[in-house]
Scaffold this motif. Structure first.
Motif, mmCIF file in Angstrom:
data_model
loop_
_atom_site.group_PDB
_atom_site.id
_atom_site.type_symbol
_atom_site.label_atom_id
_atom_site.label_comp_id
_atom_site.label_asym_id
_atom_site.label_seq_id
_atom_site.Cartn_x
_atom_site.Cartn_y
_atom_site.Cartn_z
ATOM 1 N N LEU A 180 53.142 11.095 -10.041
ATOM 2 C CA LEU A 180 52.123 10.037 -9.904
ATOM 3 C C LEU A 180 50.853 10.620 -9.286
ATOM 4 O O LEU A 180 50.911 11.558 -8.494
ATOM 5 N N TRP A 181 49.726 9.988 -9.663
ATOM 6 C CA TRP A 181 48.467 10.223 -8.947
ATOM 7 C C TRP A 181 48.166 8.949 -8.154
ATOM 8 O O TRP A 181 48.389 7.836 -8.640
ATOM 9 N N MET A 182 47.669 9.135 -6.937
ATOM 10 C CA MET A 182 47.359 8.002 -6.070
ATOM 11 C C MET A 182 45.847 7.728 -6.083
ATOM 12 O O MET A 182 45.054 8.647 -6.060
ATOM 13 N N TYR A 183 45.515 6.419 -6.127
ATOM 14 C CA TYR A 183 44.104 6.041 -6.029
ATOM 15 C C TYR A 183 43.963 4.931 -4.986
ATOM 16 O O TYR A 183 44.633 3.902 -5.061
ATOM 17 N N THR A 184 43.086 5.165 -3.981
ATOM 18 C CA THR A 184 42.828 4.175 -2.930
ATOM 19 C C THR A 184 41.333 3.921 -2.821
ATOM 20 O O THR A 184 40.527 4.813 -3.116
ATOM 21 N N ARG A 185 40.981 2.709 -2.395
ATOM 22 C CA ARG A 185 39.557 2.376 -2.290
ATOM 23 C C ARG A 185 39.385 1.177 -1.369
ATOM 24 O O ARG A 185 40.239 0.294 -1.317
ATOM 25 N N VAL A 186 38.287 1.167 -0.626
ATOM 26 C CA VAL A 186 37.860 -0.026 0.110
ATOM 27 C C VAL A 186 36.427 -0.338 -0.288
ATOM 28 O O VAL A 186 35.739 0.504 -0.871
ATOM 29 N N SER A 187 35.987 -1.544 0.037
ATOM 30 C CA SER A 187 34.671 -1.996 -0.437
ATOM 31 C C SER A 187 33.528 -1.679 0.497
ATOM 32 O O SER A 187 32.377 -1.649 0.088
ATOM 33 N N SER A 188 33.805 -1.445 1.805
ATOM 34 C CA SER A 188 32.718 -1.254 2.770
ATOM 35 C C SER A 188 32.991 -0.076 3.675
ATOM 36 O O SER A 188 34.137 0.339 3.869
ATOM 37 N N LYS A 189 31.897 0.463 4.229
ATOM 38 C CA LYS A 189 31.986 1.608 5.125
ATOM 39 C C LYS A 189 32.755 1.256 6.398
ATOM 40 O O LYS A 189 33.484 2.079 6.955
ATOM 41 N N GLU A 190 32.608 0.008 6.858
ATOM 42 C CA GLU A 190 33.290 -0.393 8.085
ATOM 43 C C GLU A 190 34.801 -0.294 7.933
ATOM 44 O O GLU A 190 35.521 0.091 8.835
ATOM 45 N N GLN A 191 35.309 -0.621 6.733
ATOM 46 C CA GLN A 191 36.744 -0.561 6.499
ATOM 47 C C GLN A 191 37.270 0.870 6.558
ATOM 48 O O GLN A 191 38.370 1.110 7.025
ATOM 49 N N THR A 192 36.442 1.842 6.102
ATOM 50 C CA THR A 192 36.887 3.238 6.157
ATOM 51 C C THR A 192 36.948 3.714 7.601
ATOM 52 O O THR A 192 37.788 4.532 7.962
ATOM 53 N N LYS A 193 36.046 3.211 8.459
ATOM 54 C CA LYS A 193 36.042 3.644 9.855
ATOM 55 C C LYS A 193 37.243 3.058 10.601
ATOM 56 O O LYS A 193 37.793 3.690 11.495
ATOM 57 N N LEU B 289 57.104 11.388 -7.501
ATOM 58 C CA LEU B 289 56.473 12.423 -6.681
ATOM 59 C C LEU B 289 54.951 12.287 -6.790
ATOM 60 O O LEU B 289 54.400 12.375 -7.899
ATOM 61 N N ILE B 290 54.295 12.071 -5.656
ATOM 62 C CA ILE B 290 52.818 11.980 -5.657
ATOM 63 C C ILE B 290 52.254 13.397 -5.593
ATOM 64 O O ILE B 290 52.482 14.124 -4.623
ATOM 65 N N VAL B 291 51.506 13.787 -6.616
ATOM 66 C CA VAL B 291 51.009 15.163 -6.699
ATOM 67 C C VAL B 291 49.502 15.268 -6.472
ATOM 68 O O VAL B 291 48.972 16.352 -6.245
ATOM 69 N N LYS B 292 48.809 14.151 -6.513
ATOM 70 C CA LYS B 292 47.351 14.207 -6.370
ATOM 71 C C LYS B 292 46.830 12.874 -5.855
ATOM 72 O O LYS B 292 47.404 11.820 -6.167
ATOM 73 N N GLU B 293 45.738 12.937 -5.079
ATOM 74 C CA GLU B 293 45.145 11.711 -4.537
ATOM 75 C C GLU B 293 43.653 11.658 -4.845
ATOM 76 O O GLU B 293 42.937 12.653 -4.712
ATOM 77 N N HIS B 294 43.203 10.500 -5.256
ATOM 78 C CA HIS B 294 41.774 10.269 -5.515
ATOM 79 C C HIS B 294 41.312 9.066 -4.705
ATOM 80 O O HIS B 294 42.115 8.231 -4.296
#
Length: 555
Positions: A25-38, A60-65
């Protein structure tokens, strides 16, 4: 019939067989705002969910984006998302699927997102898995449910937009700015990325770069070219700005304190301090409009050999004179675009074979008409001393007045703050309104103080340079580089000159006050206009000065 003989013609079903073997599997994660990443919890929450799903289902997770903040309203404008799609298409060994905690993290573009999923599954052979529910595009029923969720995400965005757009429009109509502050300003507010600039409400403050850009606007209003402005900014302040950004700045009403956001029905006066006055803005726009030929094409750029390009105008049609080089002979020419009259092409230099004097040579002769003799020099010296003394006195008086006003306004602000701190029944809304008004007035006074010219450190040296220039105007122009030539032209004749293409004689439109003073001295000395002043039609009978400024003498 023996059907086994047709087995070799059966399609292999590559995707199904490949997927049955592949557990990557490849993993993909995302948030909408900079505050959420902090805050970390959102990204980490997604990662944890995806990793847990992989363990429970023997993947098996082999890559992350991803792993950052990106708005999902546009797919191909998202850098991390685009990298994910490009990488999976180019990969020689492709994963079974891209794992996402919530399908809304993949996209909120609705139909566009469905098209991307179709391409991934049918053309690339890679599925999507929503780890929070276990839905996978491998199953037709799950795929339809994923498509419904993608459409629901789009609907949510549209509903959210319907709610927020009126509020954003009202925010703009109240004079606030939406988005990042343009160059020259610092933004203070509740959601700015710089935590030290976080305050209640919004405030845009002119910074050091803004004060430098203000000088650029003034130079542009005086007629200086973008090339010279960039050269002067770099030379004087080590300030760098690209020619594209400088050109774009002239067309931004933000700098005159006006908001023209597309959401507004009409322009709105902003709450931030204007970088330039409306008068300076109008002058710049007028010059930009004038810098276009009547045909609609831009005037040819100036050259070291053709510095009068765009500065002189045809006496027959009024069009700005352009220029070119005959490449084969390497001969420089000025050209009028009008189709009537004679003298459309004019040689830049006088040569043994030229029938008429060169335009540059004629301009040197024209400048010599305004040069001072020894007798006139002493008379002008007295005039300059008087003018500089008046100028210094005016500056001193202005600075004192502004200083007193600043103290007065600062005292008012201190009293307002003191009253707010000591009283329990003060209306906070009214307090903030009064405080904001006083702070704005204080900032305006400080700006005026900053803009007040400094006293001349060496008045004698200043006057000597001025007199040397007045006695050798033509020499300074002919020996100077392209920047010095343009500076002299624009300073002495801010509106340019009119040339007769046939006779190569010049007429003035508007002159600097220095030239006006020389003309007055000539009148007083000889009882009428001197031969120097009238020879070749040098002085117009109606001219207006532009003010005696130090820049005049620093050429």
């Amino acid at each position: 019939m023996n059907l086994n003989k047709y087995n070799r013609f059966k399609k292999a079903g590559k995707v199904q067989e490949f997927n049955a073997r592949n557990k990557e599997l490849w993993m993909y994660t995302r948030v909408s705002s900079k505050e959420q990443t902090k805050k970390k919890y959102s990204i980490e929450g997604q990662r944890s969910s995806i990793k847990a799903y992989a363990r429970e289902n023997d993947y098996l997770i082999v890559k992350e984006h991803g792993g950052t903040y990106e708005s999902a309203k546009g797919d191909l404008t998202r850098r991390e998302f685009t990298q994910l799609l490009d990488s999976v298409k180019r990969a020689k060994k492709k994963p079974f699927a891209i794992a996402i905690k919530f399908i809304s993290r993949f996209s909120r573009s609705g139909g566009g997102a469905i098209g991307l999923v179709e391409e991934l599954v049918n053309n690339v052979g890679v599925h999507l898995i929503e780890t929070s529910t276990g839905l996978t595009t491998e199953l037709e029923k799950d795929r339809l449910e994923i498509y419904d969720k993608l459409l629901d995400s789009r609907r949510e965005n549209m509903v959210r937009l319907e709610r927020t757009l009126p509020a954003l429009k009202e925010f703009l109509e109240e004079g606030y700015w939406l988005g990042r502050a343009p160059r020259g300003y610092d933004m203070y507010g509740e959601r700015v990325s710089n935590f030290s600039n976080r305050i209640e409400g919004q405030k845009l403050v002119l910074n050091a770069e803004g004060r430098i850009l203000k000088k650029a606007w003034n130079w542009k209003a005086e007629g200086m070219s973008d090339v010279d402005i960039r050269y002067k900014l770099l030379d004087k302040f080590h300030f760098k700005i690209t020619k594209q950004n400088l050109s774009a700045m002239w067309g931004k009403p933000f700098y005159v304190g006006v908001n023209t956001n597309a959401m507004l029905d009409s322009p709105v006066r902003g709450r931030w301090p204007a970088l330039v006055s409306e008068d300076i803005w109008d002058q710049v726009q007028k010059r930009l409009d004038k810098a276009k030929r009547k045909s609609g094409y831009d005037i040819a750029p100036v050259s070291e050999h053709r510095p009068l390009t765009g500065f002189i105008y045809c006496s027959q049609c009024g069009a700005a004179i352009t220029s070119y080089i005959a490449k084969k002979k390497q001969v420089h020419y000025y050209k009028c675009q009008c189709q009537h009259g004679k003298g459309g092409n004019m040689n830049a230099y006088t040569t043994p074979r030229s029938l008429k004097p060169g335009v540059n040579n004629s301009f040197i002769d024209f400048l010599s008409n305004f040069e001072l003799g020894d007798v006139e020099k002493e008379l002008l010296k007295t005039q300059i001393k008087l003018l500089t003394q008046e100028h210094e006195e005016e500056k001193r008086s202005c600075s004192e007045m502004l200083g007193k006003e600043l103290v007065k306004m600062q005292n008012k602000l201190d009293k307002v703050n003191e009253k707010y701190l000591l009283s329990d029944d003060v209306n906070e809304t009214a307090f903030n309104k009064v405080k904001e008004k006083l702070e704005k007035e204080i900032d305006q006074i400080k700006e005026k103080l900053d803009d007040t010219p400094k006293n001349l450190s060496n008045q004698v040296n200043f006057i000597d340079k001025a007199l040397d220039f007045c006695q050798n105007i033509s020499v300074h122009w002919s020996s100077g580089d392209i920047h010095q030539k343009l500076k002299i032209q624009k300073t002495l004749f801010p509106e340019g000159l009119i040339i007769n293409p046939e006779t190569r004689q010049y007429r003035t439109i508007k002159m600097n006050s220095l030239i006006s003073v020389i003309a007055d001295i000539s009148k007083d000395e000889k009882g009428s206009k001197s031969k120097k002043a009238t020879r070749k039609g040098g002085l117009s009978s109606t001219v207006a000065g532009t003010g005696l400024e130090p820049v005049t003498f620093g050429l």
